[in-house]
Design an enzyme around this catalytic site. Sequence first.
Site, short mmCIF file in Angstrom:
data_model
loop_
_atom_site.label_atom_id
_atom_site.label_comp_id
_atom_site.label_asym_id
_atom_site.label_seq_id
_atom_site.Cartn_x
_atom_site.Cartn_y
_atom_site.Cartn_z
N GLU A 126 -4.00 -2.63 -1.41
CA GLU A 126 -4.76 -1.39 -1.17
C GLU A 126 -4.99 -0.78 -2.53
O GLU A 126 -4.03 -0.33 -3.19
CB GLU A 126 -3.93 -0.43 -0.31
N CYS B 11 -6.74 8.12 -3.54
CA CYS B 11 -7.61 6.94 -3.63
C CYS B 11 -8.88 7.10 -2.79
O CYS B 11 -9.92 6.56 -3.12
CB CYS B 11 -6.84 5.70 -3.18
P1 NAD Z 1 -0.28 0.75 -10.75
O1 NAD Z 1 -1.03 -0.45 -10.34
O2 NAD Z 1 -0.16 1.07 -12.18
O3 NAD Z 1 1.22 0.70 -10.20
C1 NAD Z 1 1.51 0.55 -8.82
C2 NAD Z 1 2.89 -0.06 -8.67
O4 NAD Z 1 2.88 -1.38 -9.20
C3 NAD Z 1 4.00 0.68 -9.40
O5 NAD Z 1 5.15 0.70 -8.58
C4 NAD Z 1 4.25 -0.18 -10.61
O6 NAD Z 1 5.55 -0.08 -11.11
C5 NAD Z 1 4.01 -1.57 -10.04
N1 NAD Z 1 3.69 -2.62 -11.01
C6 NAD Z 1 3.01 -2.51 -12.17
N2 NAD Z 1 2.90 -3.72 -12.77
C7 NAD Z 1 3.51 -4.62 -11.95
C8 NAD Z 1 3.71 -6.02 -12.01
N3 NAD Z 1 3.27 -6.75 -13.02
N4 NAD Z 1 4.37 -6.61 -10.99
C9 NAD Z 1 4.82 -5.88 -9.94
N5 NAD Z 1 4.66 -4.54 -9.84
C10 NAD Z 1 4.01 -3.92 -10.83
O7 NAD Z 1 -0.94 1.96 -9.95
P2 NAD Z 1 -0.61 3.50 -10.06
O8 NAD Z 1 -1.16 4.02 -11.35
O9 NAD Z 1 0.83 3.72 -9.72
O10 NAD Z 1 -1.44 4.07 -8.83
C11 NAD Z 1 -2.74 4.54 -8.91
C12 NAD Z 1 -3.70 3.54 -8.27
O11 NAD Z 1 -3.33 3.31 -6.92
C13 NAD Z 1 -5.11 4.09 -8.21
O12 NAD Z 1 -6.02 3.07 -8.55
C14 NAD Z 1 -5.27 4.48 -6.75
O13 NAD Z 1 -6.59 4.53 -6.28
C15 NAD Z 1 -4.48 3.41 -6.08
N6 NAD Z 1 -4.09 3.82 -4.72
C16 NAD Z 1 -4.66 3.15 -3.66
C17 NAD Z 1 -4.34 3.53 -2.36
C18 NAD Z 1 -4.95 2.83 -1.16
O14 NAD Z 1 -4.45 2.99 -0.07
N7 NAD Z 1 -6.01 2.07 -1.33
C19 NAD Z 1 -3.43 4.56 -2.14
C20 NAD Z 1 -2.88 5.21 -3.24
C21 NAD Z 1 -3.22 4.82 -4.53
#
Ligand code: NAD
Length: 482
Positions: free
Chosen positions: A252, A285
Amino acid sequence: MALVAGVDVSTDHYVNGRRLASAVTFEDRSPLDGSLLANVSRGDAATADAAIGAAATAFPSWAALGPADRAVYLRRLADLIDANVERIAAVECVDMAMLHESLRLRVIARGARNFRAYADLAAAYVERAWESNGTRNRVVRMPAGPAVVITPWNAPFMLSTWKCAPALAAGCTVVLKPAEWSPLSCSLLADLAEEAGLPPGVFNVVQGIGEEVGAALVSDPRVRRVSFTGSPATARQIGVAAARNLVPFTAELGGKNPLIVFADADLDAAARKAAGQYDDSGQVCLSGTRLLVEASVRERFLERFHHHTDQHVLGDSRDPETTISPLIHPDHLAHVAGFVERARAAGDEVVRGGRVWREGGLWYEPTLIFPRSNDAEIVQNEVFGPVLTFQTFRDETEAIDLANSTRYGLSGIVYTGSEERANRVGRAVRAGTVWANCFLIRDLTAPFGGIGISGLGREGGDYALDFCSDLKTLQILDGSTT
Ligand code: NAD
């Protein structure tokens, strides 16, 4: 243990029914004032190994319970969330800075609804049964195995429960890794899971940095499902890790969602909703961040939009008067400000906002930009802050073309007075969810997800339960058994 907003919160992992500390920690600071909330255990490969090991060991007996028995635990957990809304909201408010009133009244309670909805849905599953080719056939859901759930920093409690609930209801055991910028409310979820009596190893929480413990979790070959919410960039990395082990993966991701206003709409309602896209500082999001307005009502819409935007109050998220909270982290503020600076430099017109609100704080003013073209970076890429763009269209075809002109496809919002148009445009917009004359109304049984770089797979209702299950066709030769 840390005392946060008057609540004791464990700063350690929760593995196999016990708290587990790491020797190394990371700092968790409040976006409200930069104060240190906690030094949180920073998991590593050994932590990931212990957590997946616990989930793998606990899996056979959790899977054997069946949906009705698992539902008893999940409903108990839902009741405990309801009973602890104030504590969870208080912690998440200082940890993530989401508005306290929305957390207390809406967002945390949705966590309880998530568990109840999936307890009910999993228990209500009716196997498809039919006869063909001389056999009696059934579709059987088999729990898939240990699942890893990785969540982002915005609305961490609600989003984590949204992903953990179907996995647990379907009979998977779970290792949850919340984001490192807002890790604390998920630690409270672990306490409640223990109080609800979930057997050790069924639900585990691992804290730490994505590239470290997150990467170790998603690479473990014992994991049978990976459920991710976050950015497209991280999804690509996690997808590669899941593909190596041939593990199904849902993502997502972000959005650059159109909010389309036709001249026949209730313009004041549309403008109020458009100004409402600044809520939670645009760190949502699903936000409709591209305002697309029919040219004939441009001035009338903008006048109402500015009026409603003027009503916003920037301030401390704990204050009930506040409608715009600080951004999550100094790095995120720099990310948001960088988008606007580049837009300005490229010749886009910053019509309002475009500044840090209070020097030293993390607030960014609600910002509106008239882009010089549809190809502008500010139109094409997700900012994830209080920044909207404004464009006009001449007719329905152009509105749909503009709506579908980015690589994203998470949601769309349409304002029109015509039911026919709502249907036509709603169907033509390429997005996982389209709302007409409303926003964020959710039925938890409906599919939810994105198109393009907004996501892969569908959550919600039976779609999530199917994802967390291996579907089997069972065929018994007619007349061969008594
Ligand atoms: P991010 O991708 O930076 O991090 C998300 C999670 O992934 C964190 O827990 C992080 O520690 C983990 N992570 C990072 N690198 C990783 C790796 N290599 N392996 C495993 N885990 C890893 O995202 P963010 O900045 O925390 O969140 C913001 C983003 O999330 C925005 O793009 C937003 O639109 C999206 N979002 C989408 C939804 C949806 O339902 N579509 C909901 C909320 C947020």
